[in-house]
Design an enzyme around this catalytic site. Sequence first.
Site, PDB file in Angstrom:
ATOM      1  N   ASP A 140       0.753  -1.253   0.048  1.00 21.85           N
ATOM      2  CA  ASP A 140       0.027   0.028   0.015  1.00 21.85           C
ATOM      3  C   ASP A 140       0.931   1.399  -0.096  1.00 21.85           C
ATOM      4  O   ASP A 140       0.641   2.293   0.653  1.00 21.85           O
ATOM      5  CB  ASP A 140      -0.895  -0.097   1.224  1.00 21.85           C
ATOM      6  CG  ASP A 140      -2.220   0.862   0.843  1.00 21.85           C
ATOM      7  OD1 ASP A 140      -2.519   0.738  -0.424  1.00 21.85           O
ATOM      8  OD2 ASP A 140      -2.836   1.333   1.877  1.00 21.85           O
ATOM      9  N   CYS A 254     -20.617  -9.174  -4.874  1.00 21.32           N
ATOM     10  CA  CYS A 254     -19.841 -10.116  -6.088  1.00 21.32           C
ATOM     11  C   CYS A 254     -20.071 -11.731  -5.446  1.00 21.32           C
ATOM     12  O   CYS A 254     -19.734 -11.887  -4.552  1.00 21.32           O
ATOM     13  CB  CYS A 254     -18.506  -9.445  -5.701  1.00 21.32           C
ATOM     14  SG  CYS A 254     -17.329 -10.559  -6.668  1.00 21.32           S
TER      15      CYS A 254
HETATM   16  C1  B12 Z   1      -5.773   4.821  -4.865  1.00 22.47           C
HETATM   17  C2  B12 Z   1      -6.245   3.491  -4.307  1.00 22.47           C
HETATM   18  C3  B12 Z   1      -7.400   3.323  -4.238  1.00 22.47           C
HETATM   19  C4  B12 Z   1      -8.387   4.720  -4.653  1.00 22.47           C
HETATM   20  C5  B12 Z   1      -8.635   4.533  -6.128  1.00 22.47           C
HETATM   21  C6  B12 Z   1      -9.080   3.029  -6.404  1.00 22.47           C
HETATM   22  C7  B12 Z   1      -8.713   2.563  -7.733  1.00 22.47           C
HETATM   23  N1  B12 Z   1      -9.516   1.580  -8.201  1.00 22.47           N
HETATM   24  O1  B12 Z   1      -7.781   2.977  -8.526  1.00 22.47           O
HETATM   25  C8  B12 Z   1      -9.701   4.555  -3.806  1.00 22.47           C
HETATM   26  C9  B12 Z   1      -9.372   5.456  -2.464  1.00 22.47           C
HETATM   27  C10 B12 Z   1     -10.953   4.867  -4.278  1.00 22.47           C
HETATM   28  C11 B12 Z   1      -9.474   3.153  -3.263  1.00 22.47           C
HETATM   29  C12 B12 Z   1     -10.548   2.345  -2.834  1.00 22.47           C
HETATM   30  C13 B12 Z   1     -10.407   0.861  -2.484  1.00 22.47           C
HETATM   31  N2  B12 Z   1      -9.443   0.496  -2.081  1.00 22.47           N
HETATM   32 CO1  B12 Z   1      -7.794   0.925  -2.514  1.00 22.47          CO
HETATM   33  N3  B12 Z   1      -5.886   1.521  -3.291  1.00 22.47           N
HETATM   34  C14 B12 Z   1      -5.366   2.203  -3.963  1.00 22.47           C
HETATM   35  C15 B12 Z   1      -4.008   2.166  -4.133  1.00 22.47           C
HETATM   36  C16 B12 Z   1      -3.092   3.355  -3.268  1.00 22.47           C
HETATM   37  C17 B12 Z   1      -3.393   2.645  -5.486  1.00 22.47           C
HETATM   38  C18 B12 Z   1      -4.466   1.894  -6.645  1.00 22.47           C
HETATM   39  C19 B12 Z   1      -3.917   2.324  -8.008  1.00 22.47           C
HETATM   40  O2  B12 Z   1      -2.671   2.999  -8.109  1.00 22.47           O
HETATM   41  N4  B12 Z   1      -5.025   2.520  -9.007  1.00 22.47           N
HETATM   42  C20 B12 Z   1      -4.601   3.126 -10.115  1.00 22.47           C
HETATM   43  C21 B12 Z   1      -5.385   2.286 -11.242  1.00 22.47           C
HETATM   44  C22 B12 Z   1      -4.655   2.358 -12.483  1.00 22.47           C
HETATM   45  O3  B12 Z   1      -5.602   0.771 -10.999  1.00 22.47           O
HETATM   46  P1  B12 Z   1      -6.787  -0.171 -11.296  1.00 22.47           P
HETATM   47  O4  B12 Z   1      -7.899   0.526 -10.935  1.00 22.47           O
HETATM   48  O5  B12 Z   1      -6.244  -1.315 -10.249  1.00 22.47           O
HETATM   49  O6  B12 Z   1      -6.586  -0.495 -12.700  1.00 22.47           O
HETATM   50  C23 B12 Z   1      -6.226  -1.721 -13.186  1.00 22.47           C
HETATM   51  C24 B12 Z   1      -7.321  -2.276 -13.817  1.00 22.47           C
HETATM   52  O7  B12 Z   1      -8.253  -1.429 -14.425  1.00 22.47           O
HETATM   53  C25 B12 Z   1      -6.837  -3.403 -14.838  1.00 22.47           C
HETATM   54  N5  B12 Z   1      -7.674  -3.288 -16.297  1.00 22.47           N
HETATM   55  C26 B12 Z   1      -7.068  -2.762 -17.292  1.00 22.47           C
HETATM   56  N6  B12 Z   1      -7.838  -2.863 -18.453  1.00 22.47           N
HETATM   57  C27 B12 Z   1      -8.973  -3.656 -17.687  1.00 22.47           C
HETATM   58  C28 B12 Z   1      -9.955  -4.173 -18.431  1.00 22.47           C
HETATM   59  C29 B12 Z   1     -11.099  -4.973 -17.707  1.00 22.47           C
HETATM   60  C30 B12 Z   1     -12.398  -5.608 -18.299  1.00 22.47           C
HETATM   61  C31 B12 Z   1     -10.727  -5.069 -16.313  1.00 22.47           C
HETATM   62  C32 B12 Z   1     -11.609  -5.694 -15.403  1.00 22.47           C
HETATM   63  C33 B12 Z   1      -9.508  -4.314 -15.584  1.00 22.47           C
HETATM   64  C34 B12 Z   1      -8.454  -3.692 -16.518  1.00 22.47           C
HETATM   65  O8  B12 Z   1      -5.476  -2.891 -14.907  1.00 22.47           O
HETATM   66  C35 B12 Z   1      -5.223  -1.282 -14.346  1.00 22.47           C
HETATM   67  C36 B12 Z   1      -3.842  -1.441 -14.254  1.00 22.47           C
HETATM   68  O9  B12 Z   1      -3.246  -1.977 -13.293  1.00 22.47           O
HETATM   69  C37 B12 Z   1      -3.631   0.782  -3.849  1.00 22.47           C
HETATM   70  C38 B12 Z   1      -2.389   0.367  -3.188  1.00 22.47           C
HETATM   71  C39 B12 Z   1      -1.184   0.361  -4.169  1.00 22.47           C
HETATM   72  N7  B12 Z   1      -0.046   1.035  -4.211  1.00 22.47           N
HETATM   73  O10 B12 Z   1      -1.619  -0.095  -5.202  1.00 22.47           O
HETATM   74  C40 B12 Z   1      -5.072   0.386  -2.963  1.00 22.47           C
HETATM   75  C41 B12 Z   1      -5.598  -0.837  -3.399  1.00 22.47           C
HETATM   76  C42 B12 Z   1      -5.821  -1.223  -4.819  1.00 22.47           C
HETATM   77  N8  B12 Z   1      -7.022  -0.742  -2.496  1.00 22.47           N
HETATM   78  C43 B12 Z   1      -7.609  -1.715  -1.985  1.00 22.47           C
HETATM   79  C44 B12 Z   1      -8.495  -1.741  -1.294  1.00 22.47           C
HETATM   80  C45 B12 Z   1      -8.904  -2.999  -0.271  1.00 22.47           C
HETATM   81  C46 B12 Z   1      -9.551  -0.796  -1.494  1.00 22.47           C
HETATM   82  C47 B12 Z   1     -11.198  -0.960  -1.210  1.00 22.47           C
HETATM   83  C48 B12 Z   1     -11.608  -1.971  -1.207  1.00 22.47           C
HETATM   84  C49 B12 Z   1     -11.248  -0.252   0.362  1.00 22.47           C
HETATM   85  C50 B12 Z   1     -12.617  -0.066   0.914  1.00 22.47           C
HETATM   86  N9  B12 Z   1     -13.304  -1.135   1.192  1.00 22.47           N
HETATM   87  O11 B12 Z   1     -13.135   0.999   0.916  1.00 22.47           O
HETATM   88  C51 B12 Z   1     -11.728   0.190  -2.049  1.00 22.47           C
HETATM   89  C52 B12 Z   1     -12.008  -0.510  -3.285  1.00 22.47           C
HETATM   90  C53 B12 Z   1     -12.675   0.507  -4.120  1.00 22.47           C
HETATM   91  C54 B12 Z   1     -12.447  -0.108  -5.923  1.00 22.47           C
HETATM   92  N10 B12 Z   1     -13.635  -0.569  -6.179  1.00 22.47           N
HETATM   93  O12 B12 Z   1     -11.279   0.152  -6.583  1.00 22.47           O
HETATM   94  C55 B12 Z   1      -6.266  -2.881  -2.145  1.00 22.47           C
HETATM   95  C56 B12 Z   1      -6.923  -3.758  -3.125  1.00 22.47           C
HETATM   96  C57 B12 Z   1      -7.047  -5.254  -2.963  1.00 22.47           C
HETATM   97  C58 B12 Z   1      -7.707  -6.294  -3.803  1.00 22.47           C
HETATM   98  N11 B12 Z   1      -8.131  -7.249  -3.498  1.00 22.47           N
HETATM   99  O13 B12 Z   1      -7.881  -5.806  -5.014  1.00 22.47           O
HETATM  100  C59 B12 Z   1      -4.893  -2.291  -2.566  1.00 22.47           C
HETATM  101  C60 B12 Z   1      -4.362  -3.010  -3.229  1.00 22.47           C
HETATM  102  C61 B12 Z   1      -4.240  -1.935  -1.115  1.00 22.47           C
HETATM  103  C62 B12 Z   1      -3.376  -3.100  -0.725  1.00 22.47           C
HETATM  104  N12 B12 Z   1      -2.087  -3.040  -0.841  1.00 22.47           N
HETATM  105  O14 B12 Z   1      -3.931  -3.832  -0.402  1.00 22.47           O
HETATM  106  N13 B12 Z   1      -8.336   2.764  -3.356  1.00 22.47           N
HETATM  107  S1  SF4 Z   2     -18.536  -8.318 -12.380  1.00 20.54           S
HETATM  108 FE1  SF4 Z   2     -17.068  -9.677 -11.381  1.00 20.54          FE
HETATM  109  S2  SF4 Z   2     -16.228  -8.295  -9.854  1.00 20.54           S
HETATM  110 FE2  SF4 Z   2     -18.164  -7.662 -10.195  1.00 20.54          FE
HETATM  111  S3  SF4 Z   2     -19.579  -8.664  -9.000  1.00 20.54           S
HETATM  112 FE3  SF4 Z   2     -19.608  -9.881 -10.892  1.00 20.54          FE
HETATM  113  S4  SF4 Z   2     -17.910 -11.444 -10.580  1.00 20.54           S
HETATM  114 FE4  SF4 Z   2     -17.797  -9.642  -8.907  1.00 20.54          FE
END
Ligand code: B12
Ligand code: SF4
Length: 400
Positions: A140, A254
């Site tokens: 994180d 989910c």
């Molecule tokens: C900023 C951040 C947030 C922000 C933004 C979240 C976001 N989605 O970006 C906020 C504050 C909203 C947040 C919320 C939460 N977070 Co947060 N957050 C982070 C942090 C610090 C960075 C995430 C990041 O860089 N995002 C940038 C974007 C670009 O990444 P992404 O959304 O994952 O995008 C990927 C996908 O889109 C995928 N992708 C690409 N193409 C496609 C196409 C399809 C079809 C799909 C499905 C995916 C996909 O590739 C992208 C790049 O990797 C990380 C810790 C870390 N250092 O990584 C924790 C982290 C992601 N968070 C975590 C958690 C637990 C949460 C919450 C569940 C907490 C809560 N209960 O409130 C929520 C979940 C919200 C959600 N639905 O995402 C965990 C996730 C664990 C897991 N099992 O996934 C992390 C990893 C922290 C940790 N070290 O455990 N978070």
């Molecule tokens: S679309 Fe994927 S992540 Fe979303 S509720 Fe269904 S199984 Fe869970």
Amino acid sequence: MRPAHPAPITSPDELALEVHALGLAHGLDAIGIASAEPLLRARAALEERKAAGLHAGMAFTYRRPVRSTTPSELVEGAAAIVVGARRYESIVPPRPDARGPYGAVARYAWTDHYGPLKEALGAVAAHLRRNGYRARVLADDNGLVDREVAHRAGLGWFGKNANLLRPGAGSWFVLGSVVTSAPLPVNEAPVADRCGACRRCIDGCPTAAIVAPGVIDAGRCLAWLVQAPGTFPRAHREALGARIYGCDDCQEVCPPNQRADTARVRARPAGQEPAGDPGRIEAWVSLLDLLGTDDETLMARHGRWYVAGRDPRWLRRNALIAVGNVADPADPDVASALARYLGDQDPMLRAHAVWACRRLGREDLLDALVGTDEPEVAEELAAPSPTPAQARRQSARGGA
Ligand code: B12
Ligand code: SF4
Ligand code: SF4
């Protein structure tokens, strides 16, 4: 001159097995190994979403996308990343019997999971160092995009709610890594998508924050809005429900998580508390207690949460909105807490107290309001009155 890496005592394959065993022995639930190549997909996503404003001003990994996606900037000669997942409790304990409104805390924040996660990864890192390699723990941390490396390590697939899901275990876990110069054998086969046609998270998000599969608009996401400093957007206050920290809706709906929860409840020994030791977890917080506690005590209690600028007024702001959503308007303790905040010296808190009073249909309390000419308070008074909360008062969790 000493070589950067003395001759390895153990082969990379053996070392990978040892790392795996060590991580599990220290409480990790799953371990994978990813290559340390730049995380180009995550970099592109960070840059595109930042350009589109979907980061809503968040810093974290967005501050320096190239750095947070270049493992070799973290550890010289980075060759592999050991990624660990540590699961957290997901069965919600009943709300305390005590009278008064309660705020809901998201599961990942019920207790400290990052401490034990980092300890386990620390044991792995120490072992790698003993074998002559460099190793650095990150969990994180703004320096590395955790979900992307976990996906690459084969720990799970990206759900449409953006979370990483492990086959058979769902998404209730936190992630962390050890970036190392050890040339460990890396996973070559990421887990394929298992969401299929499901879109329950997209439809179940209370603020429509999942704007495309895997893409979150942070400006609408309650998990960010409770952390963000400033006025809580009026448009999303009712959707906040009882939440004061985090949001779990897109994970609750989910199916893989629901199946994992059912399996866990069934596997539990008879008589065991659903959420483990109730003294150690903090799923519910008394809102009146929070609003009546001094800053120092509040931060001592909740300091491990991300609170912008470590300023407890943002927690008080969230609690005022939750009071407006779930409190009993006839409760005299609620009325006196709101009256106190209408006279608070902070205009931001006064404005949120105004909203809570109107939401509860307690406009009569506004007589206690001071400083009505402050812009934030005046704007709140001029805004349309929120929908009365009565119909939803019985539902104390997340506006569900
Ligand atoms: C900023 C951040 C947030 C922000 C933004 C979240 C976001 N989605 O970006 C906020 C504050 C909203 C947040 C919320 C939460 N977070 Co947060 N957050 C982070 C942090 C610090 C960075 C995430 C990041 O860089 N995002 C940038 C974007 C670009 O990444 P992404 O959304 O994952 O995008 C990927 C996908 O889109 C995928 N992708 C690409 N193409 C496609 C196409 C399809 C079809 C799909 C499905 C995916 C996909 O590739 C992208 C790049 O990797 C990380 C810790 C870390 N250092 O990584 C924790 C982290 C992601 N968070 C975590 C958690 C637990 C949460 C919450 C569940 C907490 C809560 N209960 O409130 C929520 C979940 C919200 C959600 N639905 O995402 C965990 C996730 C664990 C897991 N099992 O996934 C992390 C990893 C922290 C940790 N070290 O455990 N978070
Ligand atoms: S679309 Fe994927 S992540 Fe979303 S509720 Fe269904 S199984 Fe869970
Ligand atoms: S954490 Fe809550 S607000 Fe954010 S995307 Fe998930 S359900 Fe929506």
